[in-house]
Design a protein around this motif. Sequence first.
Motif, PDB file in Angstrom:
ATOM      1  N   ASN A  51      -6.626  21.088  -3.078  1.00 14.52           N
ATOM      2  CA  ASN A  51      -7.595  21.774  -2.213  1.00 14.52           C
ATOM      3  C   ASN A  51      -7.934  20.978  -0.965  1.00 14.52           C
ATOM      4  O   ASN A  51      -8.587  21.496  -0.058  1.00 14.52           O
ATOM      5  N   GLY A  52      -7.506  19.700  -0.931  1.00 10.58           N
ATOM      6  CA  GLY A  52      -7.837  18.844   0.200  1.00 10.58           C
ATOM      7  C   GLY A  52      -9.306  18.512   0.263  1.00 10.58           C
ATOM      8  O   GLY A  52      -9.851  18.267   1.339  1.00 10.58           O
ATOM      9  N   MET A  53      -9.951  18.485  -0.903  1.00 12.01           N
ATOM     10  CA  MET A  53     -11.391  18.241  -0.968  1.00 12.01           C
ATOM     11  C   MET A  53     -11.646  16.897  -1.640  1.00 12.01           C
ATOM     12  O   MET A  53     -10.785  16.317  -2.265  1.00 12.01           O
ATOM     13  N   GLY A  54     -12.865  16.406  -1.504  1.00 12.33           N
ATOM     14  CA  GLY A  54     -13.282  15.209  -2.215  1.00 12.33           C
ATOM     15  C   GLY A  54     -12.919  13.925  -1.511  1.00 12.33           C
ATOM     16  O   GLY A  54     -11.826  13.404  -1.669  1.00 12.33           O
ATOM     17  N   GLY A  55     -13.813  13.402  -0.714  1.00  7.31           N
ATOM     18  CA  GLY A  55     -13.593  12.098  -0.087  1.00  7.31           C
ATOM     19  C   GLY A  55     -12.445  12.121   0.893  1.00  7.31           C
ATOM     20  O   GLY A  55     -12.446  12.870   1.871  1.00  7.31           O
ATOM     21  N   SER A  56     -11.443  11.276   0.630  1.00  2.63           N
ATOM     22  CA  SER A  56     -10.324  11.111   1.546  1.00  2.63           C
ATOM     23  C   SER A  56      -9.132  11.992   1.180  1.00  2.63           C
ATOM     24  O   SER A  56      -8.032  11.780   1.700  1.00  2.63           O
ATOM     25  N   ALA A  57      -9.338  12.958   0.287  1.00  5.27           N
ATOM     26  CA  ALA A  57      -8.223  13.796  -0.154  1.00  5.27           C
ATOM     27  C   ALA A  57      -7.627  14.582   1.013  1.00  5.27           C
ATOM     28  O   ALA A  57      -6.412  14.779   1.089  1.00  5.27           O
ATOM     29  N   GLY A  58      -8.479  15.041   1.952  1.00  2.00           N
ATOM     30  CA  GLY A  58      -7.981  15.798   3.095  1.00  2.00           C
ATOM     31  C   GLY A  58      -7.067  14.965   3.972  1.00  2.00           C
ATOM     32  O   GLY A  58      -6.004  15.432   4.393  1.00  2.00           O
ATOM     33  N   ALA A  59      -7.456  13.711   4.232  1.00  2.00           N
ATOM     34  CA  ALA A  59      -6.614  12.815   5.021  1.00  2.00           C
ATOM     35  C   ALA A  59      -5.321  12.489   4.294  1.00  2.00           C
ATOM     36  O   ALA A  59      -4.263  12.355   4.912  1.00  2.00           O
ATOM     37  N   THR A 207       7.906   2.970  10.762  1.00  2.00           N
ATOM     38  CA  THR A 207       6.830   3.910  11.095  1.00  2.00           C
ATOM     39  C   THR A 207       5.609   3.186  11.638  1.00  2.00           C
ATOM     40  O   THR A 207       4.993   3.613  12.621  1.00  2.00           O
ATOM     41  N   PHE A 208       5.261   2.076  11.025  1.00  2.00           N
ATOM     42  CA  PHE A 208       4.073   1.325  11.420  1.00  2.00           C
ATOM     43  C   PHE A 208       4.171   0.833  12.858  1.00  2.00           C
ATOM     44  O   PHE A 208       3.183   0.876  13.610  1.00  2.00           O
ATOM     45  N   PHE A 209       5.358   0.388  13.284  1.00  2.00           N
ATOM     46  CA  PHE A 209       5.511  -0.175  14.620  1.00  2.00           C
ATOM     47  C   PHE A 209       5.743   0.886  15.695  1.00  2.00           C
ATOM     48  O   PHE A 209       5.566   0.603  16.878  1.00  2.00           O
ATOM     49  N   THR A 210       6.158   2.086  15.311  1.00  2.00           N
ATOM     50  CA  THR A 210       6.496   3.099  16.316  1.00  2.00           C
ATOM     51  C   THR A 210       5.505   4.253  16.381  1.00  2.00           C
ATOM     52  O   THR A 210       5.648   5.129  17.228  1.00  2.00           O
ATOM     53  N   ARG A 211       4.500   4.274  15.522  1.00  5.01           N
ATOM     54  CA  ARG A 211       3.563   5.402  15.524  1.00  5.01           C
ATOM     55  C   ARG A 211       2.525   5.301  16.632  1.00  5.01           C
ATOM     56  O   ARG A 211       1.869   6.286  16.976  1.00  5.01           O
ATOM     57  N   GLY A 212       2.333   4.093  17.188  1.00 10.82           N
ATOM     58  CA  GLY A 212       1.362   3.912  18.253  1.00 10.82           C
ATOM     59  C   GLY A 212      -0.067   3.911  17.734  1.00 10.82           C
ATOM     60  O   GLY A 212      -0.331   3.624  16.570  1.00 10.82           O
ATOM     61  N   THR A 213      -0.988   4.283  18.590  1.00  6.62           N
ATOM     62  CA  THR A 213      -2.415   4.272  18.241  1.00  6.62           C
ATOM     63  C   THR A 213      -3.029   5.664  18.289  1.00  6.62           C
ATOM     64  O   THR A 213      -4.228   5.819  18.514  1.00  6.62           O
ATOM     65  N   VAL A 214      -2.203   6.690  18.078  1.00  2.00           N
ATOM     66  CA  VAL A 214      -2.695   8.064  18.175  1.00  2.00           C
ATOM     67  C   VAL A 214      -3.289   8.554  16.859  1.00  2.00           C
ATOM     68  O   VAL A 214      -3.711   9.700  16.751  1.00  2.00           O
ATOM     69  N   GLY A 215      -3.288   7.706  15.827  1.00  2.00           N
ATOM     70  CA  GLY A 215      -3.867   8.105  14.554  1.00  2.00           C
ATOM     71  C   GLY A 215      -2.905   8.822  13.639  1.00  2.00           C
ATOM     72  O   GLY A 215      -3.336   9.400  12.627  1.00  2.00           O
ATOM     73  N   LEU A 216      -1.616   8.802  13.940  1.00  5.46           N
ATOM     74  CA  LEU A 216      -0.624   9.428  13.074  1.00  5.46           C
ATOM     75  C   LEU A 216      -0.500   8.633  11.775  1.00  5.46           C
ATOM     76  O   LEU A 216      -0.276   7.432  11.797  1.00  5.46           O
ATOM     77  N   GLU A 217      -0.650   9.309  10.659  1.00  8.33           N
ATOM     78  CA  GLU A 217      -0.555   8.656   9.359  1.00  8.33           C
ATOM     79  C   GLU A 217       0.529   9.324   8.516  1.00  8.33           C
ATOM     80  O   GLU A 217       0.578  10.552   8.407  1.00  8.33           O
TER      81      GLU A 217
END
Length: 265
Positions: A51-59, A207-217
């Motif tokens: 459901n994407g609910m509960g704390g950080s489940a949505g992220a 991924t860590f070095f090329t994702r930048g600082t746009v918040g892509l996870e």
Amino acid sequence: MKKFLAQSYIWVLLLILYAPLIFIGVFSFTESKVFGSWTGFSTRLYANLFNGMGGSAGALVTAVNNTLLIALIAALVATILGTVAAIGIYNTRGRARKAILFLNNIPMINPDVITGVSLFLLFVFLGVSQGYVSVVLAHIAFCTPYVVLNVLPRLHQMDQNTYEAALDLGATPMQALWKVLIPQLKTGMLTGFVLAFTMSLDDFAVTFFTRGTVGLETLSTYIYTDARKGGLTPELRPLMTIIFIIILALLVVSNVRQSRAYKKK
């Protein structure tokens, strides 16, 4: 005694390998935020995950969606590029083929950290915006050599005269490619696609070095960020359990099909 010791060694090794997965599966059915603390049977974590609910489940769900989307795009493009590259390498002769194969193997042997930093510097130099674009391009770059490695053996196994025979019978090069080469290479292409998809899902450093600082996870970067905060999101336990069950089911189906095919022979 030797047989007993050998079997005991195998069972101990399997226990060490699978005990963490079993514990994760067991504690995915409790609401406790602390791993190892049982507060009663509950499927709340699974409900939160779906459901994407509960704390950080949505992220977490967003990170999983990003991971799957990036892996799918990268694997599809890498399969196309890798197949074309494999055909080109196969038709190359002499030292040129050895040199190209050597260059193709370097990204697979090269540490991921070096690959990630190199691609990061390249994207900065070229002015490529960091985010989805840079991550997808980076994943395509390091996944393509694995596809080449899986398609080349199929090229060596097929009859070398079939393509030329198709041309002699009036087919255009493109028709011969689609109707003669691709059907014979589809097994290697499928294996390369699955391997590229798996490598993309599992990647962290690039991924860590090329994702930048746009918040892509992605899933790997999300787990890394979550762990640095001092703990892991409880919904990760049901997610890991589901992934393990899916992989286990696919392996069982694959082994059963191979066993039946072997018996028919």
